[in-house]
Every structure is written in structure tokens, then in C-alpha cells.
Scaffold this active site. Structure first.
Site, mmCIF file in Angstrom:
data_model
loop_
_atom_site.group_PDB
_atom_site.id
_atom_site.type_symbol
_atom_site.label_atom_id
_atom_site.label_comp_id
_atom_site.label_asym_id
_atom_site.label_seq_id
_atom_site.Cartn_x
_atom_site.Cartn_y
_atom_site.Cartn_z
ATOM 1 N N GLU A 165 17.433 -22.445 19.878
ATOM 2 C CA GLU A 165 17.582 -23.099 21.174
ATOM 3 C C GLU A 165 16.511 -24.154 21.411
ATOM 4 O O GLU A 165 16.668 -25.031 22.266
ATOM 5 C CB GLU A 165 17.563 -22.067 22.306
ATOM 6 C CG GLU A 165 16.212 -21.413 22.536
ATOM 7 C CD GLU A 165 16.216 -20.460 23.732
ATOM 8 O OE1 GLU A 165 16.863 -20.784 24.741
ATOM 9 O OE2 GLU A 165 15.574 -19.398 23.633
ATOM 10 N N CYS A 185 20.609 -22.225 -7.759
ATOM 11 C CA CYS A 185 20.526 -21.845 -6.353
ATOM 12 C C CYS A 185 20.889 -20.388 -6.068
ATOM 13 O O CYS A 185 20.251 -19.758 -5.227
ATOM 14 C CB CYS A 185 21.382 -22.783 -5.498
ATOM 15 S SG CYS A 185 22.791 -23.520 -6.314
ATOM 16 N N CYS A 221 23.920 -23.884 -10.912
ATOM 17 C CA CYS A 221 23.782 -23.247 -9.600
ATOM 18 C C CYS A 221 24.005 -21.743 -9.673
ATOM 19 O O CYS A 221 23.208 -20.960 -9.177
ATOM 20 C CB CYS A 221 24.756 -23.886 -8.605
ATOM 21 S SG CYS A 221 24.695 -23.126 -6.970
ATOM 22 N N LYS A 256 18.162 -17.941 -7.558
ATOM 23 C CA LYS A 256 16.917 -18.287 -6.854
ATOM 24 C C LYS A 256 16.917 -17.718 -5.446
ATOM 25 O O LYS A 256 15.916 -17.128 -5.006
ATOM 26 C CB LYS A 256 16.768 -19.808 -6.807
ATOM 27 C CG LYS A 256 15.613 -20.297 -5.954
ATOM 28 C CD LYS A 256 15.744 -21.795 -5.717
ATOM 29 C CE LYS A 256 16.953 -22.114 -4.854
ATOM 30 N NZ LYS A 256 17.182 -23.569 -4.720
ATOM 31 N N HIS A 295 19.862 -17.835 24.173
ATOM 32 C CA HIS A 295 18.543 -17.289 24.472
ATOM 33 C C HIS A 295 18.521 -15.775 24.271
ATOM 34 O O HIS A 295 19.464 -15.092 24.649
ATOM 35 C CB HIS A 295 18.172 -17.630 25.918
ATOM 36 C CG HIS A 295 16.778 -17.222 26.276
ATOM 37 N ND1 HIS A 295 15.679 -17.880 25.815
ATOM 38 C CD2 HIS A 295 16.330 -16.197 27.049
ATOM 39 C CE1 HIS A 295 14.593 -17.298 26.297
ATOM 40 N NE2 HIS A 295 14.959 -16.269 27.040
ATOM 41 N N TYR A 311 11.105 -29.466 -4.885
ATOM 42 C CA TYR A 311 11.536 -28.247 -4.192
ATOM 43 C C TYR A 311 11.587 -27.041 -5.126
ATOM 44 O O TYR A 311 11.310 -25.914 -4.706
ATOM 45 C CB TYR A 311 12.885 -28.473 -3.495
ATOM 46 C CG TYR A 311 14.074 -28.600 -4.412
ATOM 47 C CD1 TYR A 311 14.841 -27.490 -4.746
ATOM 48 C CD2 TYR A 311 14.454 -29.827 -4.946
ATOM 49 C CE1 TYR A 311 15.942 -27.593 -5.575
ATOM 50 C CE2 TYR A 311 15.552 -29.949 -5.773
ATOM 51 C CZ TYR A 311 16.290 -28.834 -6.084
ATOM 52 O OH TYR A 311 17.372 -28.943 -6.915
ATOM 53 N N GLU A 350 9.606 -23.609 -4.278
ATOM 54 C CA GLU A 350 10.369 -22.372 -4.127
ATOM 55 C C GLU A 350 9.856 -21.286 -5.068
ATOM 56 O O GLU A 350 9.653 -20.136 -4.654
ATOM 57 C CB GLU A 350 11.853 -22.650 -4.396
ATOM 58 C CG GLU A 350 12.508 -23.465 -3.296
ATOM 59 C CD GLU A 350 13.914 -23.920 -3.634
ATOM 60 O OE1 GLU A 350 14.691 -24.174 -2.707
ATOM 61 O OE2 GLU A 350 14.245 -24.040 -4.837
#
Length: 452
Positions: free
Chosen positions: A441, A47, A42, A50, A436, A176, A180
Site C-alpha cells: 500500500e 531461475c 531456466c 535458484k 491495509h 544479478y 543472488e
């Protein structure tokens, strides 16, 4: 019998370091052996770097969109060596943090390859040590198919250390990591093709998510080639590569990047000296408490092939430390409703069941979906659209799954993962006030089901 250590951890990745630190904190005598780099996949070739490259790739769109907000930036120029040098400096900083975490926790750090000699013995750099328990946390390693010319291809390990950005890249795979890196190379300016031998990438993800991402990647000019696979790779006289596909087509490129799976890293580990068994996929077989066929030896993380995600390895490491040295605090790892993200451009994030999984498990479902152009893009020429989707149990009203494709999807879904974990109903979502104006939302304003 007295041992040198109560726990000997092989591998200083996320899971191994977590188990070692907390075991030491519980009063155990702990050693960690690591032969490559602190922090594991990682931190070093996964990760973390990346995500840094994904950030870099996203600036292409940011510069294009800035004009709609009145910015005139002139011509943008990208320098790959600068990005890689800065990435390397950050990784070195994190390596130091991991070293300090271990040492300051009282863990003995042994830098070298560890080989298991028996149920309670490990050798590192010619020195043998005994331990009450041995924990295998050696992680995974990219696996390339055995085709002619495979030595000319690279994996994620090498991609982070390329000297220059290739002008043309073929990314091979449908998971994935492939998606990616295709986004990274494309975003940074390489002419990129994504080849996958199946009908559609990201198997296991919600069908609407997969289709939506395909549409968005098409818009960005990424060359998607499904039902395609490479038969062989050759080096041409000019130094470029020629990939011959199984259907006979030939594609010229400068880089072939494979993301076609990972194997457990068990090389020269000495498992033959133990009763540890492998499963049918080649991963270490463990029970629900991460114990192998050898009672004194445990394993966790990518090497056991369950859910190969950093937070899962961290949870497993904590569970092992508690079970061994603080059993009154032991809690098993809950593998249900694990949130995950794919840092493609645009991002994907998901938690809970896909629509297909929910139906397969026998749920009567209501589906709520929204597709919209984010507010940030309304002053630009970008036609990118965001997808948000809820999968709801029609009988109990419980939200079974939450899925998103769009900017900052991971940041949004992480919060909603708490609601899914808590068993929130659609009514609770409906009664929650939104912030908002935000994209997030939309998840609490979905009112009309689109299917059932």
C-alpha cells in the site's frame, strides 16, 4: 520443394519450446532437437532451481524472527544434500512436463546435438533432416575469465550440483546472478565474500536500489569487496583454494564461484554453412522479426543477446510462431517497461526507467521514496528496511519507473507493471485505495516528492 518439417527448432528451452508448441498448434510440422535437458537454462540451472535455493536460504531469518512471535524452535540444522535432492526431484518433474508439452502438441522431439548443414538442412545423431525454417534457440552458457587456475572455479551450472555446501565461498561478479548466489550461500551458512571489479554492483539498476541493497547486505554480514578482482587461483595441500587478487591480497576459500557473464551457445552449430552473422559481442544478429542473414534461419532468446529473461524468450517464441504460421495474429514484442526481479535477500524488483535513465532521456522528474521497517519485523530484532521508489514525469504526471527492495518485491511489482504498461499517472496511484496493512500500500500513499 517439400521438406521433412516446416520448422526445425534447435534448443528446447523456454523460447524454443514456446515457438515449437504454438507452431504445431497452428498446423505446422515441427521438430525440436535438444542435446542437454528439456526446459533450458531456466528450468535446469537458472531461475527455477535458484528460486528454490533462495527459499531455502531465507529460512535462516525466518527461524531467527520466529522467537519474536512466541515460537521456540530449538537449534536449527541445515542439510545441503537434502535440499539438492529435493530440488533435483522437482527439476525432473518439470523436465517431464516439458516433454509432455512437446509430444502432446504433435512436435517431433529429437534428443541429440543438432548441426546445421545448410539453409534448410540439419543433422541430428547422423540423420539429416530438411526444414522450411530453422529456429536457433540454443541459449547461453556461463563464461569464466581466462586466468591461471580457472578450472578450479565453478559457475552457476555446477553450483546446483555441489555435493556439500562449501564452508567458505568467494562469489565473483557484479550482476544479478552474483548477488543472488552470494545471498544464497550466505543465508545457508557459508562464510561468503562478494568480489566485484567495479565501484558498485548491479550496473543499470536505479542508484537508490543499488545503495539500499548494499546497506542491507552489509547488515547481514556479507563481505562486500568492490574494486577487487582475482588474478589467479591455486589448490592448496589441504584441498582448499587460494585466490590471489590483482592488488596482491590473498584470500583462502573452499569455493570460487564466477558469475561474470554468459556467452551465446553456438558450439559446433554449423553456422559456417550458412549466411548467419554474429554481432560485435558474438551473439547472432537478427532483424526485428528474428530473421538472420540467412532468410530461412531465425534466432531468439539468450542467443541473440537482447533481454536475457525467460518471459522475453517466451514472447519472442510466440512472435516467431505467429509470424511464420499465423501472420494475421502477429504482434511484435514490446521491449519497453519489462519488469524484472533480483532474488537477493532482500529481493529487488523494478519496472520502467530508473531515475538516472529518466534524467538521461531528458525527463524532468519528481522522485517519491519511502524507507521503512516492515510490519513483520516490528516484533523482532531485525533492522532490515524496505525501499520503495517512484520516478514520475513532472510534465505529464506519468509514472516512468517503479522500484522496490524488500520482501516479495517481485510479487508486488508484477501487479504494478500492468499500471506502468497502461501509462498510469501519479494521480491514479494516489487515487487508488491501499490494502491495509500491507507493504504494497505504500506505493499508493507516497505523497511528498523527495527530489525533482
Amino acid at each position: 520443394m517439400s521438406h521433412d518439417f516446416d520448422l526445425f527448432v534447435i534448443g528446447a528451452g523456454s523460447g524454443g519450446v514456446r515457438a515449437a508448441r504454438f507452431a504445431a498448434g497452428f498446423g505446422a510440422r515441427v521438430a525440436v532437437a535438444e542435446s542437454r535437458y528439456l526446459g533450458g537454462t531456466c528450468v535446469n540451472v537458472g531461475c527455477v532451481p535458484k528460486k528454490l535455493l533462495v527459499y531455502g536460504a531465507h529460512f535462516t531469518e525466518d527461524f531467527e524472527q520466529a522467537a519474536g512471535f512466541g515460537w521456540n524452535l530449538g537449534e536449527a540444522n541445515f542439510d545441503w544434500p537434502t535440499l539438492i535432492a529435493n530440488k533435483n526431484r522437482e527439476i525432473q518433474r518439470l523436465n517431464g512436463i516439458y516433454r509432455n508439452l512437446l509430444v502432446n502438441s504433435g512436435v517431433s522431439l529429437l534428443e541429440g546435438h543438432a548441426r546445421i548443414l545448410g539453409p534448410h538442412r540439419v543433422e541430428v545423431n547422423g540423420q539429416a533432416y530438411s526444414a522450411g525454417h530453422i529456429l536457433i534457440a540454443t541459449g547461453g552458457w556461463p563464461q569464466l575469465p581466462d586466468i591461471p587456475g580457472k578450472e578450479l572455479a565453478i559457475s552457476s551450472n555446477e553450483a546446483f550440483h555441489l555435493q556439500q555446501l562449501p564452508r567458505r565461498v568467494l562469489v565473483v561478479g557484479g550482476g544479478y546472478i552474483a548477488v543472488e548466489f552470494a545471498s544464497i550461500f550466505q543465508g545457508l551458512g557459508a562464510q561468503t565474500s562478494l568480489l566485484y571489479r567495479g565501484e558498485m554492483f548491479l550496473r543499470g539498476f536505479d542508484g537508490a536500489v543499488r545503495r539500499h541493497l548494499r546497506e542491507e547486505l552489509d547488515k547481514k554480514g556479507l563481505d562486500l569487496q568492490f574494486n577487487s578482482d582475482i588474478e589467479r587461483i591455486e589448490r592448496l595441500a589441504d584441498g582448499s583454494l587460494l585466490a590471489t587478487l590483482r592488488d596482491g591480497r590473498e584470500l583462502a576459500t573452499d569455493c570460487v564461484f564466477y558469475a561474470t557473464g554468459r556467452r551465446p551457445m553456438l558450439d559446433n552449430l554449423g553456422l559456417e554453412n550458412t549466411a548467419v552473422e554474429l554481432d560485435e559481442r558474438g551473439f547472432i544478429r537478427v532483424d526485428e522479426q528474428y530473421q538472420t542473414g540467412e532468410p530461412s534461419i531465425l534466432a531468439l532468446g539468450d542467443v541473440i543477446g537482447r533481454v536475457q529473461l525467460t518471459p522475453v524468450a517466451l514472447a519472442e517464441g510466440m512472435a516467431v510462431a505467429r509470424r511464420l504460421f499465423r501472420p494475421e495474429e502477429y504482434r511484435s514484442v514490446d521491449y519497453r517497461n519489462i519488469p524484472t526481479a533480483v532474488f537477493s535477500l532482500p529481493n529487488i524488483a523494478t519496472v520502467g526507467l530508473s531515475e538516472e535513465q529518466a534524467r538521461a532521456e531528458g525527463f524532468q522528474v519528481k522522485i517519491f521514496e519511502s524507507r521503512f521497517r516492515p510490519m513483520k519485523l516490528t516484533l523482532t530484532d531485525s533492522q532490515e528496511r524496505t525501499l520503495m521508489k517512484l520516478v514520475v514525469d513532472a510534465d505529464s504526471d506519468r509514472v516512468l519507473g517503479c522500484h522496490m527492495v524488500g520482501p516479495e518485491a517481485g510479487e508486488i511489482i508484477q501487479g504494478l507493471a500492468v499500471a506502468i504498461k497502461a501509462g498510469a499517472t501519479k494521480q491514479i496511484f494516489d487515487e487508488t485505495l491501499g490494502i491495509h496493512p500491507t507493504a504494497a500500500e505504500e506505493f499508493v500513499t507516497l505523497r511528498t516528492p523527495v527530489g525533482g
